[in-house]
Design an enzyme around this catalytic site. Structure first.
Site, PDB file in Angstrom:
ATOM      1  N   ARG A   1      -7.540  -6.864  -9.802  1.00 47.18           N
ATOM      2  CA  ARG A   1      -8.266  -8.125 -10.057  1.00 47.18           C
ATOM      3  C   ARG A   1      -9.737  -7.812 -10.264  1.00 47.18           C
ATOM      4  O   ARG A   1     -10.162  -6.670 -10.066  1.00 47.18           O
ATOM      5  CB  ARG A   1      -8.100  -9.035  -8.838  1.00 47.18           C
ATOM      6  CG  ARG A   1      -8.526  -8.300  -7.564  1.00 47.18           C
ATOM      7  CD  ARG A   1      -8.679  -9.171  -6.363  1.00 47.18           C
ATOM      8  NE  ARG A   1      -8.792  -8.383  -5.152  1.00 47.18           N
ATOM      9  CZ  ARG A   1      -9.902  -7.824  -4.701  1.00 47.18           C
ATOM     10  NH1 ARG A   1     -11.022  -7.935  -5.376  1.00 47.18           N
ATOM     11  NH2 ARG A   1      -9.920  -7.124  -3.587  1.00 47.18           N
TER      12      ARG A   1
ATOM     13  N   GLU B   1      -6.364   2.853  -2.498  1.00 48.07           N
ATOM     14  CA  GLU B   1      -5.656   1.679  -3.017  1.00 48.07           C
ATOM     15  C   GLU B   1      -6.192   1.276  -4.389  1.00 48.07           C
ATOM     16  O   GLU B   1      -7.241   1.753  -4.821  1.00 48.07           O
ATOM     17  CB  GLU B   1      -5.756   0.497  -2.049  1.00 48.07           C
ATOM     18  CG  GLU B   1      -7.140  -0.088  -1.903  1.00 48.07           C
ATOM     19  CD  GLU B   1      -7.101  -1.482  -1.259  1.00 48.07           C
ATOM     20  OE1 GLU B   1      -6.044  -2.132  -1.208  1.00 48.07           O
ATOM     21  OE2 GLU B   1      -8.175  -1.928  -0.821  1.00 48.07           O
TER      22      GLU B   1
ATOM     23  N   LYS C   1       0.801  -1.223   0.000  1.00 51.11           N
ATOM     24  CA  LYS C   1       0.000   0.000   0.000  1.00 51.11           C
ATOM     25  C   LYS C   1       0.840   1.282   0.000  1.00 51.11           C
ATOM     26  O   LYS C   1       0.397   2.297  -0.530  1.00 51.11           O
ATOM     27  CB  LYS C   1      -0.954  -0.018   1.185  1.00 51.11           C
ATOM     28  CG  LYS C   1      -2.022  -1.092   1.031  1.00 51.11           C
ATOM     29  CD  LYS C   1      -3.074  -0.953   2.070  1.00 51.11           C
ATOM     30  CE  LYS C   1      -4.275  -1.807   1.697  1.00 51.11           C
ATOM     31  NZ  LYS C   1      -5.471  -1.362   2.374  1.00 51.11           N
TER      32      LYS C   1
HETATM   33  P1  ADP Z   1      -8.501  -2.868   2.673  1.00 52.79           P
HETATM   34  O1  ADP Z   1      -7.490  -3.049   1.603  1.00 52.79           O
HETATM   35  O2  ADP Z   1      -8.161  -3.621   3.922  1.00 52.79           O
HETATM   36  O3  ADP Z   1      -9.903  -3.084   2.205  1.00 52.79           O
HETATM   37  P2  ADP Z   1      -8.732   0.031   2.379  1.00 52.79           P
HETATM   38  O4  ADP Z   1      -7.544   0.917   2.406  1.00 52.79           O
HETATM   39  O5  ADP Z   1      -9.333  -0.261   1.044  1.00 52.79           O
HETATM   40  O6  ADP Z   1      -8.392  -1.335   3.136  1.00 52.79           O
HETATM   41  O7  ADP Z   1      -9.867   0.635   3.324  1.00 52.79           O
HETATM   42  C1  ADP Z   1     -11.040  -0.072   3.637  1.00 52.79           C
HETATM   43  C2  ADP Z   1     -12.024   0.853   4.320  1.00 52.79           C
HETATM   44  O8  ADP Z   1     -11.452   1.374   5.542  1.00 52.79           O
HETATM   45  C3  ADP Z   1     -12.407   2.097   3.532  1.00 52.79           C
HETATM   46  O9  ADP Z   1     -13.444   1.851   2.602  1.00 52.79           O
HETATM   47  C4  ADP Z   1     -12.861   3.020   4.646  1.00 52.79           C
HETATM   48  O10 ADP Z   1     -14.150   2.693   5.127  1.00 52.79           O
HETATM   49  C5  ADP Z   1     -11.877   2.720   5.756  1.00 52.79           C
HETATM   50  N1  ADP Z   1     -10.727   3.634   5.661  1.00 52.79           N
HETATM   51  C6  ADP Z   1      -9.555   3.402   5.045  1.00 52.79           C
HETATM   52  N2  ADP Z   1      -8.733   4.482   5.141  1.00 52.79           N
HETATM   53  C7  ADP Z   1      -9.416   5.417   5.845  1.00 52.79           C
HETATM   54  C8  ADP Z   1      -9.121   6.764   6.299  1.00 52.79           C
HETATM   55  N3  ADP Z   1      -7.952   7.334   6.038  1.00 52.79           N
HETATM   56  N4  ADP Z   1     -10.089   7.429   6.995  1.00 52.79           N
HETATM   57  C9  ADP Z   1     -11.278   6.850   7.274  1.00 52.79           C
HETATM   58  N5  ADP Z   1     -11.612   5.598   6.887  1.00 52.79           N
HETATM   59  C10 ADP Z   1     -10.700   4.888   6.189  1.00 52.79           C
END
Ligand code: ADP
Length: 453
Positions: A291, A287, A116
């Protein structure tokens, strides 16, 4: 075009890929664990190979066994689906080195986006906005303090190798930073084999909005609109919709243009999704998933494009058969994840399906591998079925979803159907004014007032 594809997955996604193969006239090889010998993907495939015992580490994650199965069946490509080995760059590399085509992007792009921190750095170099935070892995607690101080509390500590909503720690104020920093590193090491963490500003009430892209080997990149995946429990999506109720056409066009330019610069090939948080009219890249995604069917419903067929064609070296200008987003689609979980506390509910009746009628699609007698094993993910509903308008989509949920019968295990029935009637869902913390904030009234528990 490929003649035979090995599907390195199970459950509904294995079936989804199998159906695309059938439509394209491609033969299929299913692989399965001993626990899945009777599973639907095994029954429907042209050939099947048992690759190990029930635990995923010994079967669906066993690259050697999967490659042996591809060799003995004479497959010419491997489709990883999602989860399992789908974002494992080493596996993609091994598949190619053994002379099979990996249906996905290059191992280099998988590796770049799988970490990431590297993904965020890449996003910056491609001109995409990111959530303010550390630019590198945070190696000690002093650095963590100074970064948190500079971006302001609350902050989020995230695992560099994280995924699936795991490996995140919210830090509300300075007093908890040290404890949470160490907890996050330990969790990251245990869950992902990599203790590296980084720090991000924790946004208060963002929406999760993601853009679907597909790119071919001739340099054509096409964006297929966005999905709103803000309804989550424990940072995991359970309801997704396309288009997002929160953005208008101008905002969508600007976001998609920015994504398209970025992906063209990256030289990426295949299907991909760029995920953003959206708050106060700002998008922040979090991110990229390299896929097929669980929620891809809602994009298929509003674009009319079969994403899995398009993904297979692109992997076989074909140029995309549609252009950006030909993409028209029509109507509205919602997907509910019908997890085998208690609707009260989201704890897994494995067991054997006794009665199964899927809904139907206008606008309804069910992607599932369930049947009476099917076994929901405790060894795998709790996603049991996906209910996907299309309407010409969002209001029609919600009405059809309510109808479909009331018809859906799955007995023998607990599922999220009652939870979704409460959700579809909630005023804030009807108004479309929810954000990623909605479920956390409204879980109790959904359970008590709406579900009657
Ligand atoms: P993963 O790869 O584990 O799914 P992500 O980075 O895609 O993690 O984040 C998943 C979820 O976590 C997001 O959709 C959001 O709800 C929450 N999230 C991630 N980063 C933040 C942030 N900086 N502030 C608030 N919520 C966040």
């Amino acid at each position: 075009m490929f003649k035979k594809i090995l599907i390195a997955n199970r459950g509904e996604v294995a079936l989804r890929i199998l159906r695309a193969c059938r439509d394209l006239g491609i033969q299929t090889v299913a692989v399965h664990s001993t626990a899945d010998a009777e599973a639907m993907h095994v029954r429907l495939a042209d050939e099947s190979v048992c690759i190990g015992p029930a635990p995923a580490a010994k079967s669906y994650l066993n690259a050697q066994e999967i490659l042996s199965a591809a060799t003995i069946t004479g497959a010419d490509a491997v489709h990883p689906g999602f989860g399992f080995l789908s974002e494992n760059a080493n596996f993609a590399q091994m598949v190619e080195e053994h002379g099979f085509r990996f249906i996905g992007p290059s191992p280099q792009h998988i590796a770049m986006m799988g970490d990431k921190i590297t993904a965020k750095k890449t996003a910056v170099s491609l001109g995409l906005p990111i959530v303010p935070g550390s630019e590198e892995g945070v190696r000690d607690v002093e650095t963590a303090h100074s970064i948190a101080q500079s971006i302001g509390y609350p902050v989020l500590i995230k695992a560099s190798g994280g995924g699936g909503g795991r490996g995140m720690q919210v830090v509300p104020d300075m007093s908890l930073l040290e404890e949470n920093y160490h907890a996050a590193r330990t969790e990251a090491q245990m869950a992902f084999g990599n203790p590296e963490v980084y720090i991000e500003k924790y946004l208060d009430f963002p929406r999760h909005i993601e853009v679907q892209i597909i790119a071919d080997s001739s340099g054509n990149v096409i964006t297929l609109g966005e999905r709103d995946c803000s309804l989550q429990r424990r940072h995991q999506k359970i309801w997704e919709e396309a288009p997002s109720p929160a953005i208008d056409e101008t905002t969508r066009a600007a976001l998609c243009d920015q994504v398209r330019t970025a992906i063209q610069k990256l030289g990426y090939q295949g299907l991909g999704t760029l995920e953003f948080l959206y708050q106060d009219d700002q998008f922040y890249f979090i991110e990229m998933n390299t896929r097929l995604q669980v929620e891809h069917p809602i994009t298929e419903m509003v674009t009319g494009i079969d994403l899995v067929c398009a993904q297979i064609r692109v992997a076989a070296g074909e140029a995309l058969s549609f252009t950006q200008d030909s993409i028209r987003l029509r109507g509205h689609a919602i997907e509910c994840r019908i997890n085998a979980e208690s609707p009260l506390d989201f704890l897994p509910s494995p067991g054997t399906i006794t009665i199964y009746h899927a809904p139907g009628g206008p606008g309804i699609r069910v992607d599932s591998a369930l049947y009476p007698g099917a076994i929901i094993s405790p060894h795998y993910d709790s996603l049991a079925a996906k209910l996907i509903v299309y309407g010409h308008t969002r209001a029609e989509c919600l009405a059809r979803l309510d109808r479909a949920l009331s018809e859906y019968v799955i007995d023998g295990i607990q599922t999220l159907i009652p939870f979704h029935r409460a959700l579809v009637r909630h005023p804030k869902i009807i108004a479309g004014t929810y954000h990623v913390k909605f479920l956390e904030q409204h879980a109790d009234d959904l359970r008590h007032k709406e579900m009657g528990f």
